[in-house]
Design a protein around this motif. Structure first.
Motif, PDB file in Angstrom:
ATOM      1  N   GLU A  43      -9.007   8.760  -6.469  1.00  0.00           N
ATOM      2  CA  GLU A  43      -8.153   7.574  -6.406  1.00  0.00           C
ATOM      3  C   GLU A  43      -7.043   7.760  -5.397  1.00  0.00           C
ATOM      4  OE1 GLU A  43      -8.485   5.825 -10.952  1.00  0.00           O
ATOM      5  OE2 GLU A  43      -7.048   7.434 -10.538  1.00  0.00           O
TER       6      GLU A  43
ATOM      7  N   GLU B 145       0.817  -1.213   0.000  1.00  0.00           N
ATOM      8  CA  GLU B 145       0.000   0.000   0.000  1.00  0.00           C
ATOM      9  C   GLU B 145       0.855   1.271   0.000  1.00  0.00           C
ATOM     10  OE1 GLU B 145      -3.044   0.406  -0.572  1.00  0.00           O
ATOM     11  OE2 GLU B 145      -3.511  -1.752  -0.643  1.00  0.00           O
TER      12      GLU B 145
ATOM     13  N   ARG C  73      -6.320   5.484  -1.959  1.00  0.00           N
ATOM     14  CA  ARG C  73      -5.052   4.846  -1.626  1.00  0.00           C
ATOM     15  C   ARG C  73      -4.534   5.344  -0.278  1.00  0.00           C
ATOM     16  NH1 ARG C  73      -5.496   1.254  -4.847  1.00  0.00           N
ATOM     17  NH2 ARG C  73      -4.863   0.217  -2.944  1.00  0.00           N
TER      18      ARG C  73
ATOM     19  N   ARG D 290       1.943   1.658  -3.568  1.00  0.00           N
ATOM     20  CA  ARG D 290       0.815   2.080  -4.395  1.00  0.00           C
ATOM     21  C   ARG D 290       0.493   3.570  -4.157  1.00  0.00           C
ATOM     22  NH1 ARG D 290      -1.546  -3.049  -2.468  1.00  0.00           N
ATOM     23  NH2 ARG D 290      -1.348  -4.625  -4.103  1.00  0.00           N
ATOM     24  N   PHE D 291       0.607   3.974  -2.873  1.00  0.00           N
ATOM     25  CA  PHE D 291       0.274   5.365  -2.557  1.00  0.00           C
ATOM     26  C   PHE D 291       1.285   6.343  -3.194  1.00  0.00           C
ATOM     27  CE2 PHE D 291       0.696   9.041   0.369  1.00  0.00           C
ATOM     28  CZ  PHE D 291      -0.525   9.642   0.090  1.00  0.00           C
TER      29      PHE D 291
END
Length: 647
Positions: free
Chosen positions: A74, A54, A78, A57-58
């Motif tokens: 989005e 995560e 995230r 992804r962030f």
């Protein structure tokens, strides 16, 4: 229980305990292992790996939005997911072991603080604002390596390795417990198989003699009959019953009786051929199956041999005895094409041999079956007769000598069978006892007698007590008190007006429980009479324990008074005994006036017999009681020394 059986039971219980303990331990170890693996793999480890993913992804989404290719929604999603991964790792018991990784708590706190600082910028970031997004990415870059290292340590660090080591230890313990489970289960199964085999042997063999028992022999007979049919040979069935075995038990003791049975078993086994079988059917009765014979004379020769061998002198603990036996033999398929019927035929032949003198053997003859057919037919029809009230009761008065009045009546069973005509009460009772109808028959008689009494009451007659006879099976095998309680309640019969007659021999069948049985009857309020007194073998001590109200002198002693010279000493003894126990005495079978004079001289004041009246139907009793109620004497001594009946 013998000591070896106790030890075997204890050992079996120990095995069961080990079996159960192993099962419980295995279950607990498996549960603990599963929980540990769940915590390690699905709990903390999964949460740590998700944190790393995560975070990547962030930061990637920050770069994407800064470049104008992503949206603010989005990015917010995230950001929220990253927050949630941190919260999972910071709280909850499932991730507690992951927080023990060195530096884990500090890392999570720093990352949380950083996210808190950048949160306003993240939420206000617009697509294409690279100048705002890039500093945020740079601020999070240092955490990527630290989170990745944290993720690796959660799986491969010292704490993770310690958990894995514990898992292997638990698996080893599980293997040990499973091994114990298998061993104890195997031992248990082996013991159960052994016990089952032992139990099967015991269920098919007599414990005293070691011979096959009735259950085994029933199977063997069927098998032997099939072999005889297949091979075209004959099959002999010999039923052997020892004579006077009860006397040996009573005079010498049961241990001597046991020795006698064991020696008889040995002699029988030593007298048969290799294809033959000896069995003990129970008590003093044995059976021999003689197989693969070609002519009937072979059976006769073996029967003669068996009787001869049994009759030789025996020494039982130093005492010499000379046993004898009665033997009956029947041949399959000559005498019957069903082996069960052949055994029945052998039984009939044995009883005929016993009746002929008791030291012989008899071959089955077809006419012997006539009595069996009669008994079977009567038994079948007796059950129908009881249920359909096709039986009847007659009543014989018991008269007081001084007044000539009826003081009670004895209910006597009568049955006229459509096929055989009049059937004597003795035969009816014997059939009921033999075919398991004693309870139904006795209850029918008691109920009808009680209802008859109530009918006499409804007519306003001067009522008298009613006596009913109880058969041995009803007395010994059934709950007589319970039956009487129910029947008295159903009919409304006053208990004190009912007399229960039990023979002396019946009370001797179970000396220990007889007093209790009769005491239970006395609590109901009924009267108890000891019938056929003087013909049994009861002692004074036994008689004193029985709560009886009346003694009925057997008719054989009254008949002795008609013999010259007469000997009234037995009657005198019975009367004196009854007086000492405060019991009434009733004489049965009175036929002559002189009998009454003799009985009065000895102190007996009550009696019944043909001199007064035979057993008559209810209507005749109504006439007698009606006359008696009007003060008309029924029976009195006339001048010509006869009993004069006034009606």
């Amino acid at each position: 229980m013998p000591r070896y059986q106790v030890l075997r039971v204890v050992l079996l219980l120990c095995v069961v305990v080990v079996f159960a303990a192993s099962t419980l331990i295995s279950y607990q170890r498996h549960v603990e292992t599963a929980q540990l693996l769940t915590v390690t793999q699905k709990g903390g480890g999964w949460a740590a790996s998700e944190l790393a993913f995560e975070l990547l992804r962030f930061t990637h989404m920050l770069e994407t939005v800064g470049a104008g290719r992503g949206t603010a929604d989005e990015l917010a999603l995230r950001f929220d997911l990253l927050w949630s991964r941190i919260e999972v790792l910071q709280e909850g018991s499932e991730t507690s072991e992951v927080r023990e990784v060195p530096g884990a708590v500090a890392l999570l706190d720093e990352l949380q603080a950083t996210l808190t600082l950048i949160e306003p910028s993240v939420l206000s970031l617009k697509p294409g604002e690279a100048a705002v997004a890039d500093p945020l990415v740079d601020r999070l870059r240092p955490f990527e390596a630290r989170v990745r290292a944290f993720n690796v340590d959660s799986y491969n660090g010292p704490e993770a390795l310690e958990r894995i080591r514990r898992v292997f230890e638990l698996n080893w313990l599980v293997s040990v417990s499973i091994t114990g489970l298998v061993l104890s289960g195997t031992l248990l199964i082996l013991m159960l198989i052994r016990e089952s085999s032992r139990s099967r042997h015991q269920s098919l063999h007599d414990e005293l003699t070691g011979l096959p028992n009735r259950k085994f022999i029933n199977q063997q007979l069927k098998s032997a009959a099939r072999d005889a049919s297949r091979n075209g040979t004959l099959l002999g069935v010999h039923v052997i019953d020892l004579n006077n075995f009860k006397e040996i038990n009573d005079t010498l003791g049961h241990s001597y009786g046991d020795q006698l049975l064991q020696q008889v078993a040995q002699r029988l086994c030593g007298s048969i051929g290799p294809n033959d079988t000896v069995a003990r059917l129970g008590g003093d009765e044995f059976l021999v199956i003689q197989e693969r014979i070609t002519q009937a004379d072979d059976c006769t020769r073996l029967s003669k041999t068996l009787c001869g061998r049994i009759g030789h002198e025996m020494v039982l603990s130093g005492s010499r005895v000379y046993p004898s036996a009665s033997l009956g033999v029947s041949i399959y398929p000559v005498d019957a094409d069903d082996v069960s019927q052949v055994q029945i035929n052998a039984d009939l032949a044995m009883y005929r041999a016993k009746r002929d003198g008791g030291v012989s053997y008899r071959r089955f003859e077809p006419e012997m079956n006539d009595s069996l057919q009669r008994a079977n037919t009567l038994a079948r029809e007796l059950k129908t007769a009881i249920q359909g009230d096709e039986l009847s009761l007659h009543y014989q008065p018991v008269v007081a000598f001084d007044s000539g009045k009826i003081v009670s009546v004895e209910a006597l069973l009568r049955w006229h069978n459509p096929q055989y005509g009049y059937v004597s009460p003795v035969e009816v009772v014997a059939i009921a006892e033999q075919y398991g109808l004693a309870l139904e028959l006795n209850e029918w008689v008691i109920k009808q007698a009680c209802l008859q009494y109530q009918y006499w009451v409804s007519l306003g007659l001067e009522t008298v007590c009613v006596a009913v006879n109880i058969s041995p099976s009803m007395y010994v095998l059934h709950d007589l008190a319970a039956s009487l309680t129910r029947l008295l309640r159903e009919t409304g019969m006053p208990p004190e007006r009912l007399i229960v007659e039990v023979t002396e021999d019946t009370t001797m069948r179970d000396i220990e429980s007889s007093p209790d049985t009769l005491h239970n009857l006395k609590t109901l309020g009924v009267q108890i009479a000891l019938d056929d007194f003087g013909t049994g073998y009861s002692s004074l001590n036994h008689l004193k324990r029985l709560p009886v109200d009346k003694l009925k002198i057997d008719r054989s002693f009254i008949q002795d008074l008609n013999i010259t010279p007469k000997d009234p000493r037995i009657i005198r003894s019975i009367v004196n005994l009854a007086e000492s126990l405060d019991l009434q005495v009733i004489a049965e079978g009175i036929e002559f006036v002189q009998n009454v004079d003799d009985l009065i001289a000895e102190g007996c004041l009550l009696g019944q017999g043909y001199l007064f009246s035979k057993a008559v139907d209810s209507e005749r009793i109504v006439e007698m009681l009606s006359a008696q109620g009007q003060g008309i004497p029924l029976f009195q001594l006339g001048a010509d020394e006869r009993i004069v009946q006034r009606i």
